[in-house]
Design a protein around this motif. Structure first.
Motif, PDB file in Angstrom:
ATOM      1  N   PRO A   1     -17.058 -74.360  66.314  1.00  6.08           N
ATOM      2  CA  PRO A   1     -18.291 -74.812  65.673  1.00  6.08           C
ATOM      3  C   PRO A   1     -18.439 -74.260  64.255  1.00  6.08           C
ATOM      4  O   PRO A   1     -18.012 -73.145  63.955  1.00  6.08           O
ATOM      5  CB  PRO A   1     -19.394 -74.260  66.588  1.00  6.08           C
TER       6      PRO A   1
ATOM      7  N   THR B   1     -27.897 -76.349  79.337  1.00  6.76           N
ATOM      8  CA  THR B   1     -26.520 -76.125  78.898  1.00  6.76           C
ATOM      9  C   THR B   1     -25.586 -77.182  79.487  1.00  6.76           C
ATOM     10  O   THR B   1     -25.548 -77.382  80.699  1.00  6.76           O
ATOM     11  CB  THR B   1     -26.045 -74.721  79.325  1.00  6.76           C
TER      12      THR B   1
ATOM     13  N   TYR C   1     -21.893 -79.991  78.283  1.00  9.62           N
ATOM     14  CA  TYR C   1     -20.884 -80.337  77.287  1.00  9.62           C
ATOM     15  C   TYR C   1     -20.819 -81.849  77.115  1.00  9.62           C
ATOM     16  O   TYR C   1     -21.219 -82.614  77.997  1.00  9.62           O
ATOM     17  CB  TYR C   1     -19.502 -79.776  77.667  1.00  9.62           C
TER      18      TYR C   1
ATOM     19  N   PHE D   1     -29.562 -73.409  68.956  1.00  7.43           N
ATOM     20  CA  PHE D   1     -28.438 -73.692  69.834  1.00  7.43           C
ATOM     21  C   PHE D   1     -27.908 -72.390  70.424  1.00  7.43           C
ATOM     22  O   PHE D   1     -27.809 -71.382  69.725  1.00  7.43           O
ATOM     23  CB  PHE D   1     -27.293 -74.358  69.064  1.00  7.43           C
ATOM     24  N   THR D   2     -27.570 -72.437  71.707  1.00  7.08           N
ATOM     25  CA  THR D   2     -26.759 -71.387  72.323  1.00  7.08           C
ATOM     26  C   THR D   2     -25.461 -72.053  72.745  1.00  7.08           C
ATOM     27  O   THR D   2     -25.476 -73.029  73.508  1.00  7.08           O
ATOM     28  CB  THR D   2     -27.457 -70.763  73.531  1.00  7.08           C
ATOM     29  N   ILE D   3     -24.331 -71.542  72.242  1.00  7.32           N
ATOM     30  CA  ILE D   3     -23.049 -72.249  72.349  1.00  7.32           C
ATOM     31  C   ILE D   3     -22.018 -71.384  73.062  1.00  7.32           C
ATOM     32  O   ILE D   3     -21.901 -70.186  72.794  1.00  7.32           O
ATOM     33  CB  ILE D   3     -22.534 -72.631  70.934  1.00  7.32           C
TER      34      ILE D   3
ATOM     35  N   LEU E   1     -20.009 -79.564  66.328  1.00  3.28           N
ATOM     36  CA  LEU E   1     -19.696 -79.107  67.681  1.00  3.28           C
ATOM     37  C   LEU E   1     -18.450 -79.837  68.158  1.00  3.28           C
ATOM     38  O   LEU E   1     -18.466 -81.065  68.305  1.00  3.28           O
ATOM     39  CB  LEU E   1     -20.855 -79.401  68.642  1.00  3.28           C
TER      40      LEU E   1
ATOM     41  N   TRP F   1     -17.386 -78.203  74.039  1.00  2.00           N
ATOM     42  CA  TRP F   1     -18.088 -76.937  73.833  1.00  2.00           C
ATOM     43  C   TRP F   1     -19.480 -77.054  74.449  1.00  2.00           C
ATOM     44  O   TRP F   1     -20.209 -78.022  74.212  1.00  2.00           O
ATOM     45  CB  TRP F   1     -18.181 -76.607  72.346  1.00  2.00           C
TER      46      TRP F   1
ATOM     47  N   HIS G   1     -23.412 -76.311  75.111  1.00  3.50           N
ATOM     48  CA  HIS G   1     -24.533 -75.985  74.233  1.00  3.50           C
ATOM     49  C   HIS G   1     -25.858 -76.230  74.946  1.00  3.50           C
ATOM     50  O   HIS G   1     -26.026 -77.195  75.674  1.00  3.50           O
ATOM     51  CB  HIS G   1     -24.481 -76.789  72.928  1.00  3.50           C
TER      52      HIS G   1
ATOM     53  N   VAL H   1     -29.893 -76.516  73.803  1.00  5.97           N
ATOM     54  CA  VAL H   1     -30.570 -76.836  72.547  1.00  5.97           C
ATOM     55  C   VAL H   1     -32.085 -76.781  72.748  1.00  5.97           C
ATOM     56  O   VAL H   1     -32.616 -77.434  73.651  1.00  5.97           O
ATOM     57  CB  VAL H   1     -30.168 -78.237  72.048  1.00  5.97           C
TER      58      VAL H   1
END
Length: 500
Positions: A40, A199, A201, A217-219, A276, A280, A282, A284
């Motif tokens: 990212p 979360t 993908y 975002f938590t990725i 992204l 991956w 994520h 949001v």
């Protein structure tokens, strides 16, 4: 590796890098090295000054678009997506509804004025905010392809967002995109403050352009899939994590989460472009009323995945329940062995599969624990025709070659687990052999715990070929209305009996 799992390659690397457009531009488009690196990035100062969409506000959208179709409405700020396309409704959703499963939202049509008015009231926690029948405040978000406004009053918005500018700036090079289409989808996102997408993908290259408000975002990388405890493919919310609250993890229920590093936390502000990569994970969250456009292009891996999952497997639809069970367990073990790279790693792989997806851990037993005659109980040669064991080996070798071409950073293992889900959905309709039931691993708490997730069924993409090499007949594997306790039981049974 972290947490003792050799297939977890995610280690902390700080926050997502912020780079200027000049650093990633080549020929007035995103450089190929962005896709080669595959991580990212937040791109600042992209030349979007002529893209009128960048000046959108709630007021502008209200003036140009009268009605929003299929707004997501729910009693919680967190929305967990589920697959509701026609192919899945009769299998997955019907099976889960029969067990009391219900989606956490419903869809409504409403005016844009009502949508944004409710967003303001929710943000203010106003007593005038709309509530459900149970008295809970309702939350809203909208997403859709911008072409849905093409024939309506919002046609100027579509013209703006569909300009060749974004297609040119964020064009995915040919070797990174699917050969089955060259278009770039442009998806609009409207969200009230606090709205959170759980979360998950996607299988696309995603250039996410924040226009109004903000997003957090938590990725996580693809290699974190086991620690996030994804729903199985038979679940309506597959591709979504079962771990919902990332701030307060129940490690008793989701033990593998401790094996992954903390995800990246990224704040995206107006004008930022977040890239992204495919697969991956994520989560949001909207900060204030949020407006954004995501530019999606399918990855080239979509072709390989589709071909792999539609290829024949060495099963027959008319096998007895006992043979179906044994054959699936043995095939799982053979595939895991070839993915390896060691026998211990193969056993751990199936242990993680059961723990992660079915929430039922199986402790990999030692060889001498195999109990009631591993060579007889898990041998497909006890059935006719002979030579099936060798055919399993050939098919497994071809499968692993395809799986390992699906890329680094955990993508190959992620898709292998999906393939396992398809096989197990079919095989778990079978029946454990009567001559060894008492010693299977689920019969002992030493090996397996209780399954805790809901169950359901779907028609999978996998096909079953005839057991003889010269047969051209193929039949679909359909999971029916299986029980996920059987899924875990089958994996544990393979661990105990099928590594010969």
């Amino acid at each position: 590796a972290t947490g003792g799992w050799p297939w977890t390659d995610f280690t902390p690397r700080g926050t997502v890098r912020r780079v200027k457009w000049d650093a990633v531009e080549n020929g007035n488009a995103v450089s190929e090295r962005v896709f080669d690196e595959g991580v990212p990035l937040i791109i600042e100062d992209a030349p979007l000054e002529n893209w009128k969409a960048l000046r959108w506000t709630p007021e502008i959208i209200q003036r140009q678009v009268d009605v929003l179709t299929n707004v997501y409405v729910g009693e919680r700020e967190l929305f967990l997506y589920y697959h509701d396309d026609a192919d899945l409704k009769d299998s997955i959703l019907k099976g889960h509804a029969a067990r009391g499963w219900q989606p956490v939202y419903h869809l409504e049509n409403m005016t844009t004025t009502h949508f944004f008015d409710q967003c303001h009231k929710v943000a203010e926690r106003s007593e005038e905010a709309r509530v459900s029948k149970s008295g809970n405040m309702l939350h809203y978000y909208f997403t859709g392809d911008l072409k849905i406004w093409r024939n309506g009053p919002g046609s100027s918005i579509v013209d703006e967002a569909s300009a060749s500018l974004t297609r040119r700036l964020f064009k995915v090079p040919k070797r990174f995109r699917t050969s089955r289409g060259n278009s770039q989808e442009q998806i609009v996102w409207l969200g009230c403050d606090g709205i959170t997408a759980s979360t998950h993908y996607d299988t696309v290259h995603n250039f996410f352009v924040q226009i109004y408000g903000g997003k957090e975002f938590t990725i996580f990388p693809p290699s974190a899939h086991a620690g996030l405890h994804l729903h199985p493919k038979s679940h309506p919310s597959w591709t979504q994590a079962q771990v919902v609250n990332l701030e307060e993890i129940d490690l008793g229920r989701y033990p593998l989460f401790s094996s992954i590093a903390k995800g990246y936390s990224v704040a995206v502000k107006p004008g930022d472009v977040l890239y992204l990569p495919p697969f991956w994970f994520h989560r949001v969250r909207s900060v204030g009323i949020s407006i954004a456009v995501a530019l999606w292009s399918d990855t080239n891996l979509v072709d390989l995945i589709s071909d792999t999952f539609s290829s024949p497997v060495p099963f027959e639809a008319d096998w007895t329940d006992e043979k179906k069970w044994i054959a699936t367990a043995r095939y799982l073990a053979i595939i895991a062995d070839k993915f390896g790279p060691t026998r211990d790693a193969a056993r751990r792989l199936l242990h993680v599969l059961s723990t992660s997806r079915y929430l039922s851990p199986c402790v990999p037993p030692k060889l001498e624990q195999n109990g009631c005659g591993k060579e007889s109980i898990c041998s497909v040669e006890r059935f006719q025709p002979s030579g099936l064991e060798k055919k399993f080996d050939r098919y497994a070798q071809k499968l692993i070659q395809a799986i390992k071409r699906m890329g680094p950073q955990g993508v190959s293992e992620l898709k292998l687990f999906d393939f396992f889900d398809d096989l197990i959905s079919w095989g778990s309709q079978g029946k454990e052999p009567n001559d060894c039931q008492s010693s299977t691993c689920l019969a002992s708490s030493q090996f397996c715990g209780d399954s805790k997730i809901e169950s359901g069924g779907k028609k999978t993409e996998t096909k079953a070929g005839d057991a003889s090499d010269d047969s051209n007949e193929e039949t679909s594997i359909s999971s029916g209305d299986r029980n996920d306790e059987n899924s875990s039981k089958l994996v544990c049974w393979a661990l105990q009996h099928c590594f010969v």
